[in-house]
Design a protein around this motif. Structure first.
Motif, PDB file in Angstrom:
ATOM      1  N   GLN A 184       0.262  11.837   3.568  1.00 47.40           N
ATOM      2  CA  GLN A 184      -0.266  12.793   4.530  1.00 47.40           C
ATOM      3  C   GLN A 184       0.291  14.163   4.197  1.00 47.40           C
ATOM      4  O   GLN A 184       1.490  14.425   4.402  1.00 47.40           O
ATOM      5  CB  GLN A 184       0.117  12.404   5.958  1.00 47.40           C
ATOM      6  CG  GLN A 184      -0.491  13.307   7.009  1.00 47.40           C
ATOM      7  CD  GLN A 184      -0.088  12.926   8.409  1.00 47.40           C
ATOM      8  OE1 GLN A 184       0.973  12.376   8.633  1.00 47.40           O
ATOM      9  NE2 GLN A 184      -0.953  13.216   9.376  1.00 47.40           N
ATOM     10  N   GLU A 217      -9.141   8.386  -5.718  1.00 47.97           N
ATOM     11  CA  GLU A 217      -9.253   9.445  -6.743  1.00 47.97           C
ATOM     12  C   GLU A 217      -7.965  10.238  -6.862  1.00 47.97           C
ATOM     13  O   GLU A 217      -7.672  10.839  -7.893  1.00 47.97           O
ATOM     14  CB  GLU A 217     -10.386  10.411  -6.399  1.00 47.97           C
ATOM     15  CG  GLU A 217     -11.668   9.799  -5.863  1.00 47.97           C
ATOM     16  CD  GLU A 217     -11.547   9.398  -4.412  1.00 47.97           C
ATOM     17  OE1 GLU A 217     -11.722   8.190  -4.143  1.00 47.97           O
ATOM     18  OE2 GLU A 217     -11.247  10.256  -3.553  1.00 47.97           O
ATOM     19  N   PHE A 243      -5.429   7.231   1.812  1.00 48.42           N
ATOM     20  CA  PHE A 243      -5.119   6.055   1.005  1.00 48.42           C
ATOM     21  C   PHE A 243      -4.855   6.470  -0.439  1.00 48.42           C
ATOM     22  O   PHE A 243      -5.587   7.284  -1.012  1.00 48.42           O
ATOM     23  CB  PHE A 243      -6.303   5.097   1.062  1.00 48.42           C
ATOM     24  CG  PHE A 243      -6.237   3.954   0.097  1.00 48.42           C
ATOM     25  CD1 PHE A 243      -6.999   3.988  -1.080  1.00 48.42           C
ATOM     26  CD2 PHE A 243      -5.453   2.844   0.339  1.00 48.42           C
ATOM     27  CE1 PHE A 243      -6.975   2.935  -1.973  1.00 48.42           C
ATOM     28  CE2 PHE A 243      -5.423   1.783  -0.561  1.00 48.42           C
ATOM     29  CZ  PHE A 243      -6.177   1.836  -1.720  1.00 48.42           C
ATOM     30  N   LYS A 274      -5.224  14.734   6.933  1.00 52.02           N
ATOM     31  CA  LYS A 274      -5.376  13.318   7.243  1.00 52.02           C
ATOM     32  C   LYS A 274      -4.395  12.459   6.463  1.00 52.02           C
ATOM     33  O   LYS A 274      -3.911  12.839   5.409  1.00 52.02           O
ATOM     34  CB  LYS A 274      -6.784  12.847   6.861  1.00 52.02           C
ATOM     35  CG  LYS A 274      -7.911  13.537   7.552  1.00 52.02           C
ATOM     36  CD  LYS A 274      -9.245  12.938   7.106  1.00 52.02           C
ATOM     37  CE  LYS A 274     -10.400  13.636   7.781  1.00 52.02           C
ATOM     38  NZ  LYS A 274     -11.675  12.968   7.479  1.00 52.02           N
ATOM     39  N   VAL A 275      -4.145  11.278   6.997  1.00 55.10           N
ATOM     40  CA  VAL A 275      -3.461  10.247   6.223  1.00 55.10           C
ATOM     41  C   VAL A 275      -4.479   9.706   5.219  1.00 55.10           C
ATOM     42  O   VAL A 275      -5.579   9.302   5.598  1.00 55.10           O
ATOM     43  CB  VAL A 275      -2.966   9.112   7.143  1.00 55.10           C
ATOM     44  CG1 VAL A 275      -2.330   7.996   6.319  1.00 55.10           C
ATOM     45  CG2 VAL A 275      -1.985   9.660   8.176  1.00 55.10           C
ATOM     46  N   TYR A 315       0.159   5.318   1.197  1.00 56.24           N
ATOM     47  CA  TYR A 315      -0.692   6.356   1.781  1.00 56.24           C
ATOM     48  C   TYR A 315       0.111   7.645   1.758  1.00 56.24           C
ATOM     49  O   TYR A 315       1.345   7.639   1.673  1.00 56.24           O
ATOM     50  CB  TYR A 315      -1.060   6.013   3.226  1.00 56.24           C
ATOM     51  CG  TYR A 315      -2.073   4.921   3.390  1.00 56.24           C
ATOM     52  CD1 TYR A 315      -1.719   3.577   3.247  1.00 56.24           C
ATOM     53  CD2 TYR A 315      -3.395   5.211   3.704  1.00 56.24           C
ATOM     54  CE1 TYR A 315      -2.653   2.566   3.394  1.00 56.24           C
ATOM     55  CE2 TYR A 315      -4.345   4.209   3.864  1.00 56.24           C
ATOM     56  CZ  TYR A 315      -3.960   2.901   3.703  1.00 56.24           C
ATOM     57  OH  TYR A 315      -4.894   1.907   3.854  1.00 56.24           O
ATOM     58  N   GLU A 344      -6.838  -1.693  -5.678  1.00 59.49           N
ATOM     59  CA  GLU A 344      -7.732  -0.591  -5.403  1.00 59.49           C
ATOM     60  C   GLU A 344      -6.927   0.704  -5.440  1.00 59.49           C
ATOM     61  O   GLU A 344      -5.756   0.719  -5.087  1.00 59.49           O
ATOM     62  CB  GLU A 344      -8.384  -0.764  -4.025  1.00 59.49           C
ATOM     63  CG  GLU A 344      -9.515   0.189  -3.732  1.00 59.49           C
ATOM     64  CD  GLU A 344     -10.280  -0.172  -2.462  1.00 59.49           C
ATOM     65  OE1 GLU A 344      -9.965  -1.209  -1.841  1.00 59.49           O
ATOM     66  OE2 GLU A 344     -11.199   0.594  -2.107  1.00 59.49           O
ATOM     67  N   PHE A 401       3.673   7.279   2.964  1.00 57.45           N
ATOM     68  CA  PHE A 401       3.888   6.082   3.772  1.00 57.45           C
ATOM     69  C   PHE A 401       3.635   4.838   2.932  1.00 57.45           C
ATOM     70  O   PHE A 401       2.602   4.722   2.269  1.00 57.45           O
ATOM     71  CB  PHE A 401       2.922   6.049   4.964  1.00 57.45           C
ATOM     72  CG  PHE A 401       3.176   7.102   5.998  1.00 57.45           C
ATOM     73  CD1 PHE A 401       2.354   8.204   6.084  1.00 57.45           C
ATOM     74  CD2 PHE A 401       4.233   6.972   6.896  1.00 57.45           C
ATOM     75  CE1 PHE A 401       2.581   9.182   7.039  1.00 57.45           C
ATOM     76  CE2 PHE A 401       4.469   7.940   7.854  1.00 57.45           C
ATOM     77  CZ  PHE A 401       3.638   9.041   7.925  1.00 57.45           C
ATOM     78  N   TYR A 445       0.832  -1.196   0.000  1.00 58.51           N
ATOM     79  CA  TYR A 445       0.000   0.000   0.000  1.00 58.51           C
ATOM     80  C   TYR A 445       0.870   1.250   0.000  1.00 58.51           C
ATOM     81  O   TYR A 445       1.979   1.261   0.526  1.00 58.51           O
ATOM     82  CB  TYR A 445      -0.878   0.042   1.265  1.00 58.51           C
ATOM     83  CG  TYR A 445      -1.644  -1.222   1.545  1.00 58.51           C
ATOM     84  CD1 TYR A 445      -1.046  -2.287   2.215  1.00 58.51           C
ATOM     85  CD2 TYR A 445      -2.971  -1.361   1.156  1.00 58.51           C
ATOM     86  CE1 TYR A 445      -1.738  -3.462   2.474  1.00 58.51           C
ATOM     87  CE2 TYR A 445      -3.675  -2.526   1.422  1.00 58.51           C
ATOM     88  CZ  TYR A 445      -3.048  -3.566   2.070  1.00 58.51           C
ATOM     89  OH  TYR A 445      -3.741  -4.725   2.336  1.00 58.51           O
TER      90      TYR A 445
END
Lengths: 113, 115
Positions: B37, B59, B45, B42-43, B35, B56, B91, B33
């Protein structure tokens, strides 16, 4: 869309005092729930999680959280704060049928001697 | 203890330049994954990756972004033409399995600054 709200971007407590970090989620179906901690210059570390079963979940470092469906909440608590608990804490949800975590904005915990 | 490692820890780049952020997931993990920030936010995805393909994406993960697992150990995030708004902490995370008990292990992050 699901969302996570963490009330209070900063929380300050004295050493030995109760820690309460609030988290509410928006979802018609209870998702999986998580608390992560981030110490300075480190990555996100899982504190605890709720998936199914007992609604009071115990995690590392003496933290626990209770899933309350009626309140759509998953607040994090620790009976007695320690200086080493100073960090940023993130609540997150993982909706069903998806692989992604949705994070709250985080709460920075300060612990004073 | 196994850990996810990320390089570089901090990268400064000019707008329009390509950036590659690298991650070495935990060796027996199969799900990967990214991510990010943005400072003070916010962190979020970005993307998940399994079996050599994206499973997955959000946007945010538009055509400027791509991920790759080039050699069985590294997992990279490429931003083709960076914009100012790409400045963020990125991350990487990995997991040994999907599902509710699949804990995500995060790296320490790569801070990207776009000037």
């Amino acid at each position: 869309a699901q969302s996570v709200t963490q009330l209070g971007s900063h929380v300050s407590v004295s050493e030995g005092a109760l820690v309460l970090l609030r988290c509410n989620y928006s979802s018609s179906v209870p998702p999986y729930l998580f608390w992560y901690v981030q110490y300075p210059n480190q990555g996100l570390q899982l504190l605890l999680k709720y998936t199914t079963g007992a609604t009071l979940v115990k995690g590392i470092n003496g933290f626990e959280a209770e899933f309350k469906k009626s309140e759509t909440s998953f607040h994090l608590t620790k009976p007695s704060a320690h200086m080493s608990d100073a960090a940023e804490y993130f609540c997150a949800v993982r909706p069903y049928n998806t692989d992604k975590l949705i994070f709250g904005t985080g709460t920075r915990l300060q612990v004073f001697p | 203890e196994p850990e996810v490692t990320q390089t570089p820890s901090h990268q400064v780049t000019q707008m329009g330049q390509e950036v590659i952020l690298r991650c070495v997931p935990i060796s027996n993990h199969l799900y990967f994954y990214w991510y990010r920030q943005i400072l003070g936010q916010k962190v979020e995805f970005l993307v998940s990756f399994y079996n050599n393909e994206i499973s997955e994406k959000s946007e945010i993960f538009d055509d400027q972004f791509s991920v790759e697992r080039p050699d069985g150990s590294n997992f990279t995030l490429k931003i083709r033409s960076t914009k100012l708004e790409d400045s963020a902490m990125y991350f990487c995370a990995s997991s040994d399995r999907q599902g509710d008990t699949g804990e995500l292990f995060f790296g320490e992050g790569s801070r990207l600054t776009v000037l």
